[in-house]
Design a protein around this motif. Structure first.
Motif, mmCIF file in Angstrom:
data_model
loop_
_atom_site.group_PDB
_atom_site.id
_atom_site.type_symbol
_atom_site.label_atom_id
_atom_site.label_comp_id
_atom_site.label_asym_id
_atom_site.label_seq_id
_atom_site.Cartn_x
_atom_site.Cartn_y
_atom_site.Cartn_z
ATOM 1 N N SER A 56 0.987 -1.460 -0.337
ATOM 2 C CA SER A 56 -0.227 0.329 -0.057
ATOM 3 C C SER A 56 0.842 1.452 0.452
ATOM 4 N N GLY A 57 0.133 1.819 -0.239
ATOM 5 C CA GLY A 57 1.219 3.788 -0.160
ATOM 6 C C GLY A 57 1.390 3.795 1.399
ATOM 7 N N THR A 58 1.108 3.398 2.578
ATOM 8 C CA THR A 58 0.793 3.716 3.466
ATOM 9 C C THR A 58 1.657 2.774 3.970
ATOM 10 N N THR A 82 -2.678 16.306 3.954
ATOM 11 C CA THR A 82 -2.342 14.681 3.442
ATOM 12 C C THR A 82 -3.592 13.860 4.136
ATOM 13 N N PHE A 83 -3.221 12.603 3.601
ATOM 14 C CA PHE A 83 -3.491 10.998 4.052
ATOM 15 C C PHE A 83 -2.279 11.783 5.522
ATOM 16 N N ASP A 154 5.591 12.644 -1.200
ATOM 17 C CA ASP A 154 4.427 11.192 -1.205
ATOM 18 C C ASP A 154 3.921 12.012 -2.379
ATOM 19 N N ALA A 156 1.850 9.750 -4.002
ATOM 20 C CA ALA A 156 0.395 8.829 -4.105
ATOM 21 C C ALA A 156 -0.419 9.183 -5.057
ATOM 22 N N HIS A 157 -0.489 10.879 -5.828
ATOM 23 C CA HIS A 157 -1.563 11.297 -6.267
ATOM 24 C C HIS A 157 -0.790 11.692 -7.611
ATOM 25 N N SER A 178 1.173 5.180 -3.953
ATOM 26 C CA SER A 178 -0.319 4.442 -3.851
ATOM 27 C C SER A 178 -1.152 3.683 -5.023
ATOM 28 N N LYS A 183 -6.596 5.945 -7.625
ATOM 29 C CA LYS A 183 -5.775 6.810 -7.699
ATOM 30 C C LYS A 183 -5.466 6.705 -8.709
ATOM 31 N N TYR A 322 -7.959 17.898 2.313
ATOM 32 C CA TYR A 322 -8.581 16.534 3.644
ATOM 33 C C TYR A 322 -8.340 17.321 5.045
HETATM 34 C C1 LIG Z 1 -3.252 7.198 -0.411
HETATM 35 C C2 LIG Z 1 -2.820 8.221 -0.024
HETATM 36 C C3 LIG Z 1 -1.957 7.021 1.194
HETATM 37 C C4 LIG Z 1 -2.171 6.276 1.202
HETATM 38 O O1 LIG Z 1 -2.057 5.060 0.008
HETATM 39 P P1 LIG Z 1 -2.897 3.282 0.501
HETATM 40 O O2 LIG Z 1 -2.131 2.990 -0.570
HETATM 41 O O3 LIG Z 1 -4.148 4.004 1.070
HETATM 42 O O4 LIG Z 1 -1.988 3.092 1.859
HETATM 43 C C5 LIG Z 1 -0.698 8.364 1.837
HETATM 44 N N1 LIG Z 1 -0.841 9.613 1.449
HETATM 45 C C6 LIG Z 1 -1.591 10.117 0.706
HETATM 46 C C7 LIG Z 1 -0.681 11.684 -0.066
HETATM 47 C C8 LIG Z 1 -2.820 9.223 -0.078
HETATM 48 O O5 LIG Z 1 -3.332 10.216 -0.809
#
Ligand SMILES: *Cc1c(COP(=O)(O)O)cnc(C)c1O
Length: 377
Positions: A56-58, A82-83, A154, A156-157, A178, A183, A322
C-alpha cells in the motif's frame, strides 16, 4: 431522479487487466514470483528510479521511514494537508513530527514555512504532490541540503506527472506511490517506494522483506549450505503478490492514457466552472506538468458544507481532502493545537473534490457542473 452515483474517483479496469490477472492465477506463482521484479522494472521505466513494490501507499511510507532508520530524537517536517499516513508512518518510528503550513495556490508544503522548523535533528522533509501537482522540489532541496536531511515526496497522487521536465520519482531522494483504486493507476491495494540512491533503496527493501539480508556477499556465515539466509534487522512482510503486480503491470501500460484523460477533464472543468460565484479553481504553476488525481476546488464564503450536502444529495460523490492531519485525535491528544497552520485550516474549510476519473463521460461531467452551478448561482 434515478441517476447513478458518481464517485469522486475510481479505477478503470479493462479486459487486458482481467487477462493479466487470470494468467497469473493459472500459473505457478501467486506471490514472490516473476511478476514482482517485472512490475518493479516497469515502475522504474516509468518514473526514472529503481523501485520496491509494497502492499500500500501507507506501507511504502512506513518502509521508507523505517528503512532510513528514523527513531526517537529525529524530526520529520511534513504537511498537514495530506492523508494521515504521510505523518503517522513517520510517528510510528518514534520520530517527532513538525507540521509546516502550505502554499495557498497549490496546497503543497510551503518551503518558507519549513525553513523556521529546521534544526540539527531534521532527518526528513516530506512533502506531498497534492491533487497531482508536484511539490516545490528545488526550494525544498535547498533546505534539505542545509541540514543534511532526506527529501521525501509522497507521490500517491502524482505518478505520471513531471517537474521541470523530469518525472515524479526522479526528483526527491525517496518517492512513495499508492495504487489504491481511486489513484492514478491501481493494483487493488498496493504501493511502491523508489529511491535515487541504491543503498537507500536496499535498506527500504530489506525492511519491506522482513529484515532479510538479500545480498549473499554480506552473509555472516556464508559457508553454510544453500538453505542459509540471514535476518539482519527487524522488518515487516510488505510483499505485493504477483496477482496484484500483474494488475499493476497491465495498468502501468495505460498510465499515459489515464493521465491524458484526467488532464482533458480538468481543462473542461476549468472552462465550464469559470466565473461561478464563491468558487476558486485549482491553479497550475509554471514548469510543472501535473498528473491530476483530484479536482480540488475551494467554495468560499462559508458555503462548502451546503455545496457538499447538495451535491451528495444529487448523487455526486464529492469528497473533502483533507482534514488537517493534526486535528485527528491521535495527534491532538499529544499536544498538537488547532491554529498551528492557518493556511491549511482555511484551505480545509473551503475545499471540495469533484468527481475526476478517466472513465468519466462528458455527460457525467456536465451533470457535476450543472449541480454545482445550481448550488452557487
Ligand atoms: C492514498 C494516500 C496514501 C496512502 O495510500 P494507501 O495505498 O491508501 O495506503 C498516502 N498519502 C497520500 C497523499 C494518499 O493520497
Amino acid at each position: 431522479m434515478n441517476a447513478s452515483w458518481l464517485p469522486y474517483g475510481r479505477q478503470w479496469i479493462d479486459d487486458s487487466d482481467i487477462e493479466a490477472v487470470t494468467a497469473v492465477l493459472r500459473g505457478d506463482w501467486l506471490t514472490t514470483g516473476p511478476a514482482v521484479a517485472e512490475f518493479e522494472a516497469a515502475i522504474q521505466a516509468a518514473v526514472g528510479a529503481p523501485a520496491v513494490s509494497v502492499t500500500s501507499g501507507t506501507a511504502a511510507l512506513h518502509a521508507a521511514y523505517a528503512g532510513l532508520g528514523l527513531g526517537p530524537g529525529d524530526e520529520v517536517i511534513t504537511t498537514p494537508m495530506t492523508f494521515i499516513a504521510t505523518a503517522s508512518a513517520a510517528a510510528m518510528t518514534g520520530a517527532r513530527i513538525k507540521f509546516a503550513d502550505i502554499s495557498p495556490d497549490t496546497a503543497n508544503i510551503d518551503p518558507a514555512a519549513v525553513e523556521p522548523l529546521l534544526s540539527s535533528r531534521t532527518a526528513v522533509i516530506a512533502g506531498v504532490d497534492y491533487a497531482g501537482h508536484p511539490m516545490d522540489v528545488d526550494a525544498l532541496r535547498v533546505l534539505t541540503e542545509r541540514v543534511g536531511a532526506v527529501l521525501l515526496e509522497d507521490a500517491a497522487h502524482s505518478i505520471g506527472g513531471s517537474y521541470q521536465g523530469r518525472p515524479v520519482g526522479s526528483l526527491a531522494d525517496i518517492t512513495t506511490f499508492s495504487f489504491f483504486p481511486s489513484k492514478n493507476l491501481t493494483s487493488a491495494e498496493g504501493g511502491a517506494v523508489v529511491a535515487t540512491q541504491p543503498d537507500l533503496l536496499a535498506e527500504i527493501r530489506r525492511f519491506a522483506r522482513i529484515g532479510r539480508n538479500l545480498n549473499r556477499d554480506e552473509l555472516r556465515h556464508s559457508d553454510e549450505g544453500e538453505w542459509w539466509y540471514e535476518m539482519s534487522s527487524f522488518g515487516l512482510n510488505y510483499r505485493l503478490p504477483d496477482v496484484l503486480c500483474a494488475l499493476g503491470i497491465s495498468q502501468l501500460k495505460r498510465l499515459s492514457t489515464f493521465v491524458e484523460r484526467r488532464r482533458e477533464l480538468v481543462a473542461a472543468y476549468n472552462e465550464l466552472l469559470s466565473g461561478l460565484p464563491d468558487l476558486t479553481l485549482p491553479t497550475q504553476r509554471d514548469g510543472v506538468s501535473p498528473a491530476w488525481h483530484l479536482y480540488a476546488v475551494r467554495v468560499r464564503n462559508g458555503r462548502r458544507r451546503e455545496a457538499f450536502e447538495k451535491l451528495r444529495a444529487a448523487g455526486i460523490g464529492v469528497q473533502v481532502n483533507y482534514i488537517p492531519v493534526y486535528w485527528h485525535p491521535v495527534f491532538a491528544d499529544s499536544g498538537y493545537r488547532r491554529g498551528m497552520c492557518p493556511v491549511a485550516e482555511k484551505f480545509y474549510a473551503e475545499q471540495l473534490s469533484l468527481p475526476l476519473y478517466p472513465a468519466m463521460s462528458e455527460a457525467d461531467q456536465l451533470r457535476v457542473v450543472e449541480a454545482l452551478t445550481t448550488v452557487l448561482v
